[in-house]
Design a protein around this motif. Structure first.
Motif, PDB file in Angstrom:
ATOM      1  N   THR A   1      -6.833 -10.342  -5.965  1.00  0.00           N
ATOM      2  CA  THR A   1      -7.996  -9.520  -5.660  1.00  0.00           C
ATOM      3  C   THR A   1      -8.191  -8.483  -6.747  1.00  0.00           C
ATOM      4  O   THR A   1      -7.267  -7.734  -7.076  1.00  0.00           O
ATOM      5  CB  THR A   1      -7.836  -8.839  -4.292  1.00  0.00           C
TER       6      THR A   1
ATOM      7  N   THR B   1     -10.686 -13.119  -6.116  1.00  0.00           N
ATOM      8  CA  THR B   1     -11.445 -12.474  -5.051  1.00  0.00           C
ATOM      9  C   THR B   1     -11.862 -11.120  -5.597  1.00  0.00           C
ATOM     10  O   THR B   1     -11.042 -10.411  -6.178  1.00  0.00           O
ATOM     11  CB  THR B   1     -10.578 -12.288  -3.787  1.00  0.00           C
TER      12      THR B   1
ATOM     13  N   GLU C   1      -7.941  -1.791   1.403  1.00  0.00           N
ATOM     14  CA  GLU C   1      -7.841  -3.207   1.033  1.00  0.00           C
ATOM     15  C   GLU C   1      -6.592  -3.465   0.197  1.00  0.00           C
ATOM     16  O   GLU C   1      -6.081  -2.567  -0.449  1.00  0.00           O
ATOM     17  CB  GLU C   1      -9.079  -3.632   0.216  1.00  0.00           C
TER      18      GLU C   1
ATOM     19  N   VAL D   1      -5.425  -4.786  -3.064  1.00  0.00           N
ATOM     20  CA  VAL D   1      -5.973  -5.046  -4.389  1.00  0.00           C
ATOM     21  C   VAL D   1      -4.811  -5.282  -5.341  1.00  0.00           C
ATOM     22  O   VAL D   1      -3.813  -4.564  -5.299  1.00  0.00           O
ATOM     23  CB  VAL D   1      -6.840  -3.841  -4.861  1.00  0.00           C
TER      24      VAL D   1
END
Length: 122
Positions: free
Chosen positions: A6, A30, A47, A49
């Motif tokens: 990500t 992503t 999130e 990451v």
């Protein structure tokens, strides 16, 4: 890290966020996006990451300030993107803890290759 890393793209230009997201997703990443350092910090708290791509010239807090803050709070790699390609600018970014520095304009494949390199060593 999952099979699809990500990437958080931080750039105040909507077109740049869109182009980078599209390109990186094509290569299996992503993508999340933020228009400012403040928005990026909110996303980073919420999130998972793996790496951050941040423009140096952001409204409010600069990408350099964001890089330093991410390194201190999250420890994840940051790649700086900027139109400022002078050696002193690159050195400042690297001294603040950036994992890499990419000058604009760049080819999307260059970003992918640099992301893969940074993710392998982090």
């Amino acid at each position: 890290m999952s099979d699809q890393p990500t990437v958080l793209i931080v750039d105040d230009e909507p077109q740049m966020r869109m182009v980078l997201s599209f390109s990186l997703e094509t290569y299996g990443f992503t993508c999340l996006a933020a228009a400012s350092a403040e928005e990026a910090m909110i996303i980073l708290r919420d999130e998972n990451v793996d790496v951050v791509l941040a423009d140096v010239m952001l409204p409010g807090h600069s990408g350099l300030e964001l890089c330093e803050r991410i390194k201190n709070e999250f420890g994840m790699p940051v790649i700086l993107l900027t139109a400022k390609g002078e050696p002193r600018d690159r050195l400042e970014g690297l001294e603040l803890g950036a994992a890499d520095y990419i000058a604009k304009p760049f080819h999307p494949k260059e970003v992918v290759l640099r992301l893969n390199k940074v993710l392998r060593v982090s």
